[in-house]
Design an enzyme around this catalytic site. Structure first.
Site, PDB file in Angstrom:
ATOM      1  N   LYS A 161      -3.987  -5.733   1.256  1.00  0.00           N
ATOM      2  CA  LYS A 161      -3.061  -5.004   0.398  1.00  0.00           C
ATOM      3  C   LYS A 161      -1.852  -5.867   0.040  1.00  0.00           C
ATOM      4  O   LYS A 161      -1.310  -6.571   0.887  1.00  0.00           O
ATOM      5  CB  LYS A 161      -2.593  -3.724   1.099  1.00  0.00           C
ATOM      6  CG  LYS A 161      -3.738  -2.815   1.521  1.00  0.00           C
ATOM      7  CD  LYS A 161      -3.256  -1.541   2.188  1.00  0.00           C
ATOM      8  CE  LYS A 161      -2.715  -0.577   1.186  1.00  0.00           C
ATOM      9  NZ  LYS A 161      -2.407   0.741   1.804  1.00  0.00           N
ATOM     10  N   GLU A 203      -4.984  -3.849   6.640  1.00  0.00           N
ATOM     11  CA  GLU A 203      -5.046  -2.530   7.260  1.00  0.00           C
ATOM     12  C   GLU A 203      -6.496  -2.152   7.512  1.00  0.00           C
ATOM     13  O   GLU A 203      -7.380  -2.517   6.720  1.00  0.00           O
ATOM     14  CB  GLU A 203      -4.436  -1.454   6.345  1.00  0.00           C
ATOM     15  CG  GLU A 203      -2.949  -1.345   6.387  1.00  0.00           C
ATOM     16  CD  GLU A 203      -2.447  -0.175   5.562  1.00  0.00           C
ATOM     17  OE1 GLU A 203      -1.236   0.047   5.568  1.00  0.00           O
ATOM     18  OE2 GLU A 203      -3.257   0.504   4.901  1.00  0.00           O
ATOM     19  N   LYS A 239      -4.095   9.858  -8.657  1.00  0.00           N
ATOM     20  CA  LYS A 239      -4.263  11.277  -8.348  1.00  0.00           C
ATOM     21  C   LYS A 239      -4.550  12.092  -9.608  1.00  0.00           C
ATOM     22  O   LYS A 239      -4.010  11.813 -10.676  1.00  0.00           O
ATOM     23  CB  LYS A 239      -3.002  11.805  -7.668  1.00  0.00           C
ATOM     24  CG  LYS A 239      -2.629  11.061  -6.395  1.00  0.00           C
ATOM     25  CD  LYS A 239      -1.196  11.349  -5.984  1.00  0.00           C
ATOM     26  CE  LYS A 239      -0.747  10.457  -4.855  1.00  0.00           C
ATOM     27  NZ  LYS A 239       0.693  10.589  -4.562  1.00  0.00           N
ATOM     28  N   ASN A 293       7.453   6.291  -1.124  1.00  0.00           N
ATOM     29  CA  ASN A 293       7.864   6.237  -2.520  1.00  0.00           C
ATOM     30  C   ASN A 293       9.311   6.711  -2.603  1.00  0.00           C
ATOM     31  O   ASN A 293       9.615   7.869  -2.286  1.00  0.00           O
ATOM     32  CB  ASN A 293       6.967   7.116  -3.388  1.00  0.00           C
ATOM     33  CG  ASN A 293       5.555   6.577  -3.449  1.00  0.00           C
ATOM     34  OD1 ASN A 293       5.336   5.444  -3.862  1.00  0.00           O
ATOM     35  ND2 ASN A 293       4.598   7.367  -3.012  1.00  0.00           N
ATOM     36  N   ARG A 295      11.430   7.752  -4.769  1.00  0.00           N
ATOM     37  CA  ARG A 295      11.701   8.365  -6.077  1.00  0.00           C
ATOM     38  C   ARG A 295      11.102   9.768  -6.084  1.00  0.00           C
ATOM     39  O   ARG A 295      10.425  10.176  -5.140  1.00  0.00           O
ATOM     40  CB  ARG A 295      11.033   7.539  -7.186  1.00  0.00           C
ATOM     41  CG  ARG A 295       9.538   7.325  -6.920  1.00  0.00           C
ATOM     42  CD  ARG A 295       8.818   6.663  -8.064  1.00  0.00           C
ATOM     43  NE  ARG A 295       7.493   6.199  -7.701  1.00  0.00           N
ATOM     44  CZ  ARG A 295       6.411   6.960  -7.605  1.00  0.00           C
ATOM     45  NH1 ARG A 295       6.494   8.250  -7.805  1.00  0.00           N
ATOM     46  NH2 ARG A 295       5.228   6.440  -7.286  1.00  0.00           N
TER      47      ARG A 295
END
Length: 457
Positions: A161, A203, A239, A293, A295
């Site tokens: 990642k 990960e 999503k 996140n 925000r």
């Protein structure tokens, strides 16, 4: 009006710009829509008290242009900026520029944004706060040999990642050591090209994982949670369908998960709205922090509906210098809610982008139904930006009622003039596996493949 904000500049567009303007107006705060030339006739531009055109349609000439945005602050006399989501919302340099210009950045401090934007640093911060993280490397890895050493202790499969990644980008899968040797340098090159930072970390890949996230609010001293959201139904790590609370957590798991999110937020001295994302292992019942996140999220309305708290208004109050207005014990879970993203994409053509003119528009109405959108009849959706057209949000006393209400809401919606994901949601809501909550982050893509082949999910 909040005590610290006199005029708010919205550094964004689309439905989130409209959402912010409504919240600001509810608090008596005048607004400035900072928009591109392509958005002169947008709903946000029509609703705002002032409009300031940043530049050409291209995002790098407008919504990503820090110099133009700071110029808009000075020209309009706005003393605060709400960045929404996307664009510069998690850009620490932009937040610093806003503060340097003598204005308020509606969000956490630049240091917090930078710290949590580095995924490897975010892991270390979570571990220091006692929050479980997915087994993997302790930080960024320099070369393949160090990655192979980590793989020996963690085991395969592994995800490589990007440290500065986000939105599902900058991720590669390695099933074994040869694949890790091949994919590691590719991941580094991709990370550098996409984010300007070639740092990567490893990960463990959880085969049957759910994506569950916790909404938090902090005032720099104290933090609270607004429970969790289930966001496992994704396509290409984006999503499509979200609900709150998660249908699989019991009360003890919910309390443990949400308490960990509050603990991490308070350890940061977090200010504003934020979301902590976790992977939940369906096999073992374990949960692991993956990122934060810093925000407001696209899916924030479901948290608002199950708590009765207006997150955007809370952000503006906190940014204006007010402390949190409620304690954790004041926040009660009220029923369930779900959100369907309506995008200008054609599911029948592999989600091909389909911007166009809104020829006919009918939204559902009634108890427990909310629509967040920037559309209006005759509006021409520009082709330059994200494809999100609207969010259809539904609430019910329990999940069964909410799902039934959602199907009725979809059936009552008309969006003419362009292809959209509306028919996909109508079909999705009739799937038995959705009603059983029998899904993980790979379920939707598997169903879409079988659907294209004419099979049954």
């Amino acid at each position: 009006m909040t005590q610290g904000i006199r005029k708010l500049l919205i550094a964004n567009r689309g439905e989130i710009a409209v959402r912010i303007i409504r919240a600001a107006h509810a608090l008596g705060i005048p607004t400035v829509a900072a928009c591109s030339e392509a958005d002169r006739d947008s709903l946000a531009a029509r609703m705002a008290d002032e409009v300031h055109v940043l530049g050409q349609a291209r995002a790098d000439k407008s919504y990503l242009n820090i110099k133009a945005l700071i110029g808009a602050l000075k020209v309009t006399g706005a003393d605060a900026v709400h960045p929404g989501y996307g664009f510069l919302s998690e850009n620490a340099d932009f937040a610093e520029a806003v503060v340097a210009a003598g204005a308020i950045f509606v969000g956490p401090s630049p240091d917090t944004i930078r710290r949590m934007g580095d995924k490897a640093e975010a892991r270390r911060t979570a571990q220091a706060a006692g929050v479980p993280v997915v087994p993997g490397s302790p930080g960024e890895l320099i070369d393949v040999d160090s990655a192979l050493n980590v793989a020996e202790s963690v085991g395969f499969p592994l995800l490589i990642k990007a440290s500065a990644g986000g939105g599902g980008r900058g991720i590669r899968l390695a099933q074994n050591a040869p694949q890790l040797r091949d994919e590691f340098p590719r991941a580094q090159r991709e990370a550098l090209a996409a984010f300007g930072n070639g740092g990567v970390y490893l990960e463990r890949f959880i085969t049957k994982a759910r994506h569950i996230e916790v909404q938090v609010l902090g005032d720099g001293q104290r933090a609270v949670h607004l429970f969790e959201r289930e966001c496992s139904l994704q396509r290409r790590r984006q999503k499509i369908f979200e609900e709150a609370p998660s249908p699989v957590l019991d009360q003890q798991q919910r309390e443990t998960l949400c308490a960990s999110a509050v603990r991490l937020a308070e350890s940061l001295g977090y200010r504003g709205a934020g979301t902590l994302e976790y992977l939940y292992d369906d096999t073992t019942g374990e949960f692991f922090f993956i990122e934060m996140n810093t925000r407001i999220q696209v899916e924030h309305p479901v948290s608002e509906l199950i708590t009765g708290i207006d997150l955007v208004q809370a952000m503006l109050r906190i940014a204006g210098g007010e402390p949190l207005q409620f304690k954790q014990s004041d926040i009660q879970l009220k029923g369930t809610a779900l959100q369907m993203r309506l995008n200008a994409e054609d599911p029948a053509r592999d989600f091909f982008p389909c911007p166009g003119r809104v020829e006919e528009l009918i939204w559902p109405q009634g108890a427990g139904i909310r629509v967040d959108t920037h559309l209006y009849p005759g509006y021409r959706v520009p082709p330059y930006y994200d494809s999100l057209l609207a969010k259809l949000i539904v609430q019910g006393a329990d999940r069964t009622e909410t799902l039934a209400r959602a199907l009725r809401a979809v059936e009552q919606t008309t969006l003419g003039g362009m292809a959209s994901t509306l028919p996909l949601h109508r079909e999705l809501l009739q799937q038995p596996w959705l009603h059983r909550a029998d899904f993980n982050t790979g379920t939707l893509e598997t169903w879409l493949v079988e659907r294209r082949r004419g099979g049954e999910a």
